[in-house]
Design an enzyme around this catalytic site. Structure first.
Site, PDB file in Angstrom:
ATOM      1  N   GLY A  28     -20.665 -37.357  29.641  1.00 26.84           N
ATOM      2  CA  GLY A  28     -20.083 -36.665  28.709  1.00 26.84           C
ATOM      3  C   GLY A  28     -21.411 -36.410  27.603  1.00 26.84           C
TER       4      GLY A  28
ATOM      5  N   ASP B 230     -24.252 -34.830  42.560  1.00 26.72           N
ATOM      6  CA  ASP B 230     -23.520 -34.879  41.262  1.00 26.72           C
ATOM      7  C   ASP B 230     -21.937 -34.674  41.554  1.00 26.72           C
ATOM      8  OD1 ASP B 230     -23.263 -35.599  38.769  1.00 26.72           O
ATOM      9  OD2 ASP B 230     -23.898 -33.588  37.899  1.00 26.72           O
ATOM     10  N   ASP B 231     -21.702 -33.382  41.798  1.00 26.36           N
ATOM     11  CA  ASP B 231     -20.414 -33.299  42.145  1.00 26.36           C
ATOM     12  C   ASP B 231     -20.090 -31.894  43.034  1.00 26.36           C
ATOM     13  OD1 ASP B 231     -17.526 -32.379  41.795  1.00 26.36           O
ATOM     14  OD2 ASP B 231     -17.445 -33.312  39.969  1.00 26.36           O
TER      15      ASP B 231
ATOM     16  N   HIS C 204     -24.783 -41.922  31.942  1.00 19.89           N
ATOM     17  CA  HIS C 204     -25.626 -40.495  31.974  1.00 19.89           C
ATOM     18  C   HIS C 204     -26.368 -40.637  30.450  1.00 19.89           C
ATOM     19  CE1 HIS C 204     -22.716 -39.101  34.851  1.00 19.89           C
ATOM     20  NE2 HIS C 204     -22.997 -38.112  35.059  1.00 19.89           N
TER      21      HIS C 204
ATOM     22  N   GLU D 292     -30.365 -36.680  28.334  1.00 14.95           N
ATOM     23  CA  GLU D 292     -30.199 -35.236  28.670  1.00 14.95           C
ATOM     24  C   GLU D 292     -30.199 -34.396  27.300  1.00 14.95           C
ATOM     25  OE1 GLU D 292     -27.415 -34.215  31.873  1.00 14.95           O
ATOM     26  OE2 GLU D 292     -26.377 -36.105  30.962  1.00 14.95           O
TER      27      GLU D 292
END
Length: 227
Positions: free
Chosen positions: A52, A159-160, A79, A82
């Site tokens: 998130g 990642d996805d 995460h 970023e």
């Protein structure tokens, strides 16, 4: 997971993900996710993650949940790195994460980069994801190239795949076409990903032996092919 193992002989595990900020998932919801992870620990669940917007909710807010997971024996990844100005990488380092997700701005902070490098914390590298979320503007300037030169362990993934519609072969091709990785680099980062698996050391060593054997078989077949 067990049925998949029986039918395909593929071993798989689950990382339960906490989400931030509260608009995405409340703290109560995240507490329920932790309880779910602990309930199924040893029955497929091996780790906890936090994803998130780190600019909307700092990692410090979720450290108690992640530390509880870690104390219970789950692996932890987050995460971080970023968003400009975030202190999450330092927080992640202080709490002793087992892997670091994305961390695309780490290269702009040499001191913290050396800190992560010194502890040999694997970085989860997700090229297509980083480009599409604008974490990087140009894949040719992705920090994975510098990290590889510095000897930092990398764990390349999609990642996805459901969101980004890519597979792992696609990501490895990008390492070659955009970052100039050579075959030896691909082999090395593949083994680094195995070493970063969230499983007990003995099981991880067994997986690495199997992986090395398959790599040797593949290289032998390639060497035997006519040009």
């Amino acid at each position: 997971l067990e049925r998949g193992r029986r039918e395909t002989r593929v071993e798989s595990r689950v990382i339960i993900c906490l989400l931030r900020p509260d608009g995405l998932m409340s703290m109560t919801g995240n507490e329920e996710m932790l309880a779910l992870a602990l309930k199924y620990q040893g029955r497929g669940v091996v780790g906890m993650d936090l994803a998130g917007d780190e600019s909307a909710a700092p990692l410090t807010r979720y450290v108690p949940l992640l530390e509880k997971a870690k104390k219970a024996g789950l692996f932890v990844t987050v995460h971080a790195g970023e968003v400009p100005g975030s202190a999450d990488i330092q927080t992640a380092f202080n709490m002793g994460v087992d892997r670091l997700g994305h961390a695309t701005l780490l290269a702009l902070d040499p001191a913290r980069q050396d800190m992560i490098r010194g502890r040999r914390i694997p970085i989860e590298v997700n090229l297509t994801s980083n480009l599409r979320t604008s974490a990087v503007k140009d894949l040719r300037k992705h920090p994975a190239k510098e990290w590889r030169k510095l000897g930092m362990p990398l764990a390349v993934s999609t990642d996805d795949p459901g969101v980004f519609a890519v597979d792992l072969n696609h990501e490895y091709r990008l390492l070659v076409s955009q970052l100039g990785f050579k075959p030896a680099d691909l082999v090395a980062v593949s083994l680094q990903a195995v070493d970063a698996l969230f499983m007990p050391a003995g099981q991880r060593a067994a997986v690495r032996r199997d992986f090395e054997r398959e790599l040797l078989d593949l290289l032998a077949k390639l060497a035997a092919e006519k040009p």
